[in-house]
Design a protein around this motif. Structure first.
Motif, PDB file in Angstrom:
ATOM      1  N   HIS A  49       1.158  -1.223   0.177  1.00 23.39           N
ATOM      2  CA  HIS A  49       0.054  -0.062  -0.002  1.00 23.39           C
ATOM      3  C   HIS A  49       0.910   1.256  -0.115  1.00 23.39           C
ATOM      4  O   HIS A  49       0.579   2.210  -0.646  1.00 23.39           O
ATOM      5  N   GLN A  50       1.871   1.345   0.710  1.00 22.80           N
ATOM      6  CA  GLN A  50       2.857   2.390   0.502  1.00 22.80           C
ATOM      7  C   GLN A  50       3.460   2.500  -0.624  1.00 22.80           C
ATOM      8  O   GLN A  50       3.721   3.665  -1.446  1.00 22.80           O
ATOM      9  N   ALA A  51       3.715   1.491  -1.399  1.00 22.82           N
ATOM     10  CA  ALA A  51       4.304   1.510  -2.766  1.00 22.82           C
ATOM     11  C   ALA A  51       3.406   2.255  -3.877  1.00 22.82           C
ATOM     12  O   ALA A  51       3.702   3.270  -4.213  1.00 22.82           O
ATOM     13  N   ALA A  59       0.333   4.271 -11.168  1.00 20.26           N
ATOM     14  CA  ALA A  59       0.347   3.320 -11.973  1.00 20.26           C
ATOM     15  C   ALA A  59       0.272   1.664 -10.841  1.00 20.26           C
ATOM     16  O   ALA A  59       0.240   0.808 -11.680  1.00 20.26           O
ATOM     17  N   ILE A  60       0.034   2.009  -9.666  1.00 17.77           N
ATOM     18  CA  ILE A  60      -0.290   0.697  -9.044  1.00 17.77           C
ATOM     19  C   ILE A  60      -1.451   0.681  -8.385  1.00 17.77           C
ATOM     20  O   ILE A  60      -1.840   1.691  -7.786  1.00 17.77           O
ATOM     21  N   VAL A  61      -2.419  -0.674  -8.442  1.00 16.96           N
ATOM     22  CA  VAL A  61      -3.616  -0.658  -7.889  1.00 16.96           C
ATOM     23  C   VAL A  61      -3.511  -1.798  -7.070  1.00 16.96           C
ATOM     24  O   VAL A  61      -3.185  -2.751  -7.372  1.00 16.96           O
ATOM     25  N   VAL A  62      -4.094  -1.786  -5.647  1.00 17.90           N
ATOM     26  CA  VAL A  62      -4.039  -3.038  -4.909  1.00 17.90           C
ATOM     27  C   VAL A  62      -5.477  -3.103  -4.421  1.00 17.90           C
ATOM     28  O   VAL A  62      -6.452  -2.184  -3.991  1.00 17.90           O
ATOM     29  N   GLU A  63      -5.762  -4.531  -4.584  1.00 18.16           N
ATOM     30  CA  GLU A  63      -7.261  -4.906  -4.220  1.00 18.16           C
ATOM     31  C   GLU A  63      -7.223  -5.745  -3.119  1.00 18.16           C
ATOM     32  O   GLU A  63      -6.377  -6.779  -3.156  1.00 18.16           O
TER      33      GLU A  63
END
Ligand code: SF4
Length: 64
Positions: A49-51, A59-63
């Motif tokens: 999540h920090q990234a 460019a980063i999505v976290v599900e």
């Protein structure tokens, strides 16, 4: 959790690798992000999540 990257958005800044080097890497030729695993263990959630939060290109999505 699932991680999705958009290589077309990535500007090769490398913050994601600094935050979670076991999940993100950069291509040698141009520095564009490479996902090492798209389904990392839950204990890596905080760093991932920090990234995503520090990526200047979103460019980063976290599900979860
Ligand atoms: S932090 Fe974002 S822009 Fe920088 S290398 Fe990672 S995905 Fe690409």
């Amino acid at each position: 959790m699932k991680v999705i990257i958009d290589q077309d958005k990535c500007v090769a800044s490398g913050q994601c690798v600094t935050a979670a080097a076991d999940v993100f890497d950069q291509r040698d030729e141009d520095g564009i992000v490479v996902l090492l695993t798209d389904n990392p263990p839950e204990e890596r959630a905080a760093d991932i999540h920090q990234a995503a939060a520090v990526c200047p290109a979103l460019a980063i999505v976290v599900e979860d």
